[in-house]
Design a protein around this motif. Structure first.
Motif, PDB file in Angstrom:
ATOM      1  N   THR A 194     -24.145   6.545  25.497  1.00 48.59           N
ATOM      2  CA  THR A 194     -25.111   6.949  24.483  1.00 48.59           C
ATOM      3  C   THR A 194     -25.007   8.439  24.171  1.00 48.59           C
ATOM      4  O   THR A 194     -24.613   9.245  25.015  1.00 48.59           O
ATOM      5  N   ILE A 195     -25.369   8.762  22.934  1.00 52.70           N
ATOM      6  CA  ILE A 195     -25.545  10.139  22.489  1.00 52.70           C
ATOM      7  C   ILE A 195     -26.980  10.256  21.993  1.00 52.70           C
ATOM      8  O   ILE A 195     -27.377   9.560  21.055  1.00 52.70           O
ATOM      9  N   GLN A 196     -27.759  11.104  22.631  1.00 54.39           N
ATOM     10  CA  GLN A 196     -29.153  11.293  22.249  1.00 54.39           C
ATOM     11  C   GLN A 196     -29.261  12.501  21.320  1.00 54.39           C
ATOM     12  O   GLN A 196     -28.713  13.567  21.611  1.00 54.39           O
ATOM     13  N   LEU A 197     -29.973  12.306  20.217  1.00 52.01           N
ATOM     14  CA  LEU A 197     -30.055  13.329  19.175  1.00 52.01           C
ATOM     15  C   LEU A 197     -31.508  13.632  18.838  1.00 52.01           C
ATOM     16  O   LEU A 197     -32.335  12.718  18.753  1.00 52.01           O
ATOM     17  N   GLN A 198     -31.799  14.895  18.667  1.00 56.03           N
ATOM     18  CA  GLN A 198     -33.046  15.315  18.021  1.00 56.03           C
ATOM     19  C   GLN A 198     -32.637  16.034  16.748  1.00 56.03           C
ATOM     20  O   GLN A 198     -32.032  17.106  16.779  1.00 56.03           O
ATOM     21  N   LEU A 199     -32.986  15.431  15.613  1.00 54.00           N
ATOM     22  CA  LEU A 199     -32.474  15.899  14.326  1.00 54.00           C
ATOM     23  C   LEU A 199     -33.364  16.935  13.667  1.00 54.00           C
ATOM     24  O   LEU A 199     -32.877  17.771  12.900  1.00 54.00           O
ATOM     25  N   THR A 200     -34.666  16.885  13.920  1.00 56.20           N
ATOM     26  CA  THR A 200     -35.592  17.843  13.306  1.00 56.20           C
ATOM     27  C   THR A 200     -36.571  18.362  14.355  1.00 56.20           C
ATOM     28  O   THR A 200     -36.899  17.654  15.312  1.00 56.20           O
ATOM     29  N   PRO A 201     -37.066  19.590  14.171  1.00 52.31           N
ATOM     30  CA  PRO A 201     -38.067  20.139  15.095  1.00 52.31           C
ATOM     31  C   PRO A 201     -39.467  19.634  14.745  1.00 52.31           C
ATOM     32  O   PRO A 201     -39.645  18.753  13.899  1.00 52.31           O
ATOM     33  N   SER A 202     -40.465  20.217  15.384  1.00 52.08           N
ATOM     34  CA  SER A 202     -41.851  19.778  15.170  1.00 52.08           C
ATOM     35  C   SER A 202     -42.402  20.209  13.814  1.00 52.08           C
ATOM     36  O   SER A 202     -43.365  19.615  13.319  1.00 52.08           O
ATOM     37  N   GLN A 203     -41.810  21.224  13.196  1.00 57.63           N
ATOM     38  CA  GLN A 203     -42.236  21.669  11.870  1.00 57.63           C
ATOM     39  C   GLN A 203     -41.021  21.744  10.955  1.00 57.63           C
ATOM     40  O   GLN A 203     -39.984  22.289  11.337  1.00 57.63           O
ATOM     41  N   ILE A 204     -41.174  21.189   9.746  1.00 58.86           N
ATOM     42  CA  ILE A 204     -40.070  21.172   8.786  1.00 58.86           C
ATOM     43  C   ILE A 204     -40.575  21.680   7.439  1.00 58.86           C
ATOM     44  O   ILE A 204     -41.777  21.605   7.147  1.00 58.86           O
ATOM     45  N   PRO A 205     -39.689  22.187   6.577  1.00 61.54           N
ATOM     46  CA  PRO A 205     -40.103  22.634   5.239  1.00 61.54           C
ATOM     47  C   PRO A 205     -40.549  21.456   4.370  1.00 61.54           C
ATOM     48  O   PRO A 205     -40.069  20.331   4.528  1.00 61.54           O
ATOM     49  N   ASP A 206     -41.454  21.725   3.448  1.00 63.36           N
ATOM     50  CA  ASP A 206     -41.936  20.676   2.547  1.00 63.36           C
ATOM     51  C   ASP A 206     -40.851  20.194   1.591  1.00 63.36           C
ATOM     52  O   ASP A 206     -40.929  19.073   1.074  1.00 63.36           O
ATOM     53  N   THR A 207     -39.861  21.023   1.354  1.00 60.33           N
ATOM     54  CA  THR A 207     -38.811  20.664   0.400  1.00 60.33           C
ATOM     55  C   THR A 207     -37.691  19.834   1.026  1.00 60.33           C
ATOM     56  O   THR A 207     -36.802  19.366   0.310  1.00 60.33           O
ATOM     57  N   LEU A 208     -37.720  19.648   2.339  1.00 60.71           N
ATOM     58  CA  LEU A 208     -36.689  18.829   2.992  1.00 60.71           C
ATOM     59  C   LEU A 208     -36.912  17.361   2.646  1.00 60.71           C
ATOM     60  O   LEU A 208     -37.995  16.812   2.862  1.00 60.71           O
ATOM     61  N   ARG A 209     -35.882  16.702   2.100  1.00 60.41           N
ATOM     62  CA  ARG A 209     -36.022  15.316   1.639  1.00 60.41           C
ATOM     63  C   ARG A 209     -35.334  14.312   2.560  1.00 60.41           C
ATOM     64  O   ARG A 209     -35.931  13.325   2.960  1.00 60.41           O
TER      65      ARG A 209
END
Length: 201
Positions: free
Chosen positions: A70-85
Motif C-alpha cells: 500500500t501507498i498511503q496519501l494525504q492529498l490536502t491539509p486541514s485548510q484549503i483555498p476556496d478556489t480549489l476545485r
C-alpha cells in the motif's frame, strides 16, 4: 502563445501531498518466538515453536498470495483555498497507470493498494519504484499545479522453506537480483542499501 499566468492561490508549502509507503517491514526478526501485528504495513506475524528444538515455524501474511502493498496519501491539509476545485492523482508503477480525481475538500486521504504485479500481470520480486503525481486545479487558474514524488513499495518475496506458507526460522534465501537477504525469522536485509565493506585481517 502568451505565457501562463502564475496561480497565486496555490501555496506550494501548504498544499503538498504526504506520501507514505512502508516497504521495509519492521518484523520482530531477532525474536522469531513472538507473534505480532504490524499496523503500518498491515502484516500479521505468527510463530509456533517446534517441540524438542530451538526452532520455530514463522508465518508472515506479507508473503502470502493475496497480500497487497500500500501507498498511503494525504492529498490536502486541514485548510484549503476556496478556489480549489479538483485534485488529480496519478500513480505509475511497473508500467501500470492508476488515475483518480477528487472534488476539493480538506483532509483528503487515500490508500492505493498494489497487487505486486506488473502491466503484463507478472509477479514483481523485491522492491519497485512508484511515481506519485498529484495535480491541483483551481477555478481561477488556467493550468494544473502538479507535484511529483517517488517512493518504493515491496513486491513479492521468494519462497524460503515453503511449508504450507510457513518458514523455518533457520532457513534463509538470497535474492541476488535485488540484493535482498530474506531470513526465515521474518527479517529482510536490504544489502543494496548498505555500504560495501571489505574487512581484512
Amino acid at each position: 502563445p502568451p505565457p501562463a499566468t502564475p496561480c497565486l492561490d496555490h501555496d506550494y508549502d501548504a498544499l503538498k501531498p504526504v506520501v507514505l509507503a512502508t516497504w521495509k517491514h519492521g518484523f520482530q526478526g531477532g525474536c522469531p518466538e513472538r507473534s505480532a501485528i504490524l499496523t503500518e504495513s498491515q502484516v500479521v506475524q505468527e510463530s509456533l515453536p517446534i517441540p524438542g528444538t530451538r526452532l520455530h515455524l514463522v508465518y508472515h501474511s506479507s508473503r502470502s498470495v493475496g497480500y497487497e502493498s500500500t501507498i498511503q496519501l494525504q492529498l490536502t491539509p486541514s485548510q484549503i483555498p476556496d478556489t480549489l476545485r479538483l485534485i488529480h492523482l496519478r500513480i505509475t508503477i511497473e508500467g501500470i497507470l492508476f488515475e483518480k480525481t477528487f472534488e476539493a475538500d480538506a483532509d483528503i486521504k487515500f490508500t492505493y493498494a498494489w497487487d505486486r504485479l506488473n502491466v503484463y500481470r507478472q509477479r514483481v520480486y523485491g522492491v519497485a519504484w512508484a511515481v506519485v503525481r498529484v495535480g491541483y486545479a483551481y477555478s481561477n487558474c488556467d493550468q494544473i499545479i502538479w507535484d511529483a514524488q517517488t517512493t518504493q513499495v515491496s513486491g513479492h518475496e521468494m519462497s524460503i522453506s515453503d511449508i504450507g506458507g510457513w518458514d523455518l526460522s533457520i532457513h534463509h534465501r538470497y535474492n541476488f537480483h535485488e540484493g535482498i537477504l530474506q531470513k526465515g525469522d521474518g527479517r529482510n536485509i536490504y544489502l543494496k542499501q548498505r555500504p560495501r565493506i571489505l574487512r581484512t585481517s
